[in-house]
Write a protein that holds these residues in place. Structure first.
Motif, short mmCIF file in Angstrom:
data_model
loop_
_atom_site.label_atom_id
_atom_site.label_comp_id
_atom_site.label_asym_id
_atom_site.label_seq_id
_atom_site.Cartn_x
_atom_site.Cartn_y
_atom_site.Cartn_z
N LEU A 73 -4.80 9.25 -4.47
CA LEU A 73 -4.32 8.22 -5.52
C LEU A 73 -5.28 7.16 -5.33
CD1 LEU A 73 -0.58 8.75 -6.25
CD2 LEU A 73 -2.34 9.57 -7.59
N PHE A 74 -5.26 6.49 -4.09
CA PHE A 74 -6.15 5.31 -3.42
C PHE A 74 -7.57 5.64 -3.39
CE2 PHE A 74 -1.64 3.97 -2.38
CZ PHE A 74 -1.76 2.83 -3.16
N ARG A 75 -8.12 6.91 -3.42
CA ARG A 75 -9.34 7.07 -3.07
C ARG A 75 -10.46 6.34 -4.17
NH1 ARG A 75 -12.48 10.29 0.39
NH2 ARG A 75 -14.78 9.22 -0.09
N PRO A 76 -10.00 6.27 -5.36
CA PRO A 76 -10.97 5.57 -6.14
C PRO A 76 -11.16 4.09 -5.69
CG PRO A 76 -9.63 6.98 -7.54
CD PRO A 76 -9.19 7.06 -6.09
N ILE A 77 -9.97 3.45 -5.58
CA ILE A 77 -9.86 1.99 -4.98
C ILE A 77 -10.79 1.90 -3.56
CG2 ILE A 77 -8.63 0.08 -4.20
CD1 ILE A 77 -6.38 1.26 -6.03
N PHE A 78 -10.63 2.91 -2.77
CA PHE A 78 -11.51 2.98 -1.47
C PHE A 78 -12.74 2.97 -1.85
CE2 PHE A 78 -13.66 4.98 2.10
CZ PHE A 78 -13.05 4.42 3.17
N ASP A 79 -13.28 3.84 -2.78
CA ASP A 79 -14.92 4.00 -3.02
C ASP A 79 -15.14 2.75 -3.78
OD1 ASP A 79 -14.66 6.78 -2.02
OD2 ASP A 79 -14.43 7.81 -4.25
N ARG A 80 -14.45 2.35 -4.56
CA ARG A 80 -14.98 1.07 -5.45
C ARG A 80 -15.07 -0.08 -4.63
NH1 ARG A 80 -11.04 1.19 -9.14
NH2 ARG A 80 -9.90 -0.67 -7.91
N THR A 81 -14.26 -0.32 -3.51
CA THR A 81 -14.42 -1.60 -2.83
C THR A 81 -15.15 -1.09 -1.46
OG1 THR A 81 -12.24 -0.92 -1.69
CG2 THR A 81 -12.39 -2.21 -3.64
N GLY A 82 -15.72 -0.09 -1.58
CA GLY A 82 -16.37 0.02 -0.14
C GLY A 82 -15.67 0.14 1.10
N GLY A 83 -14.50 0.68 0.65
CA GLY A 83 -13.57 0.78 2.08
C GLY A 83 -12.60 -0.40 2.50
N VAL A 84 -12.70 -1.44 1.77
CA VAL A 84 -11.96 -2.67 1.70
C VAL A 84 -10.50 -2.53 1.62
CG1 VAL A 84 -11.61 -5.18 1.26
CG2 VAL A 84 -14.16 -4.40 1.39
#
Length: 120
Positions: free
Chosen positions: A90-101
């Motif tokens: 579920l959080f993967r799109p956020i990880f990708d969008r923020t470059g892992g931040v």
């Protein structure tokens, strides 16, 4: 715009300090991500232990793992990893969008291992 969205817009990462199978299966975690700008999740063995013992949501998975010969700590961590993996998806799109931040999901190390670097 709600208060959590304003915090997020100011650069604050909002993490949930809880996980349960019901949180995942009911869509509540998805809603927290979408509506409250939650950008990560952490838990610890004590929180997860309570989630398992206080809910029937784990019963089928426990039976399956018992049939596979799992028990004790190995069973506990199998259940935890199932939930953490679903949350990470579920959080993967956020990880990708923020470059892992943001977009991380974690389980704290057991206090019994706190001073054992090799085992940790």
């Amino acid at each position: 715009m709600n208060a959590t969205e304003r915090l997020h817009d100011k650069g604050q990462s909002l993490w949930l300090d809880n996980i349960t199978r019901e949180l995942l299966t009911s869509g509540t975690l998805r809603r927290y991500i979408d509506e409250f700008s939650i950008t990560g999740l952490t838990s610890n063995p004590t929180i997860f232990h309570h989630a398992i013992k206080d809910s029937a949501a784990y019963d089928a998975a426990i039976r399956t793992h018992l049939e596979e010969g799992m028990s004790g700590e190995r069973l506990f961590f199998a259940l935890a990893l199932e939930d953490l993996t679903q949350a990470a998806d579920l959080f993967r799109p956020i990880f990708d969008r923020t470059g892992g931040v943001d977009g991380w999901v974690s389980l704290e190390v057991s206090p019994l291992l706190a001073h054992n670097t090799e085992t940790t």
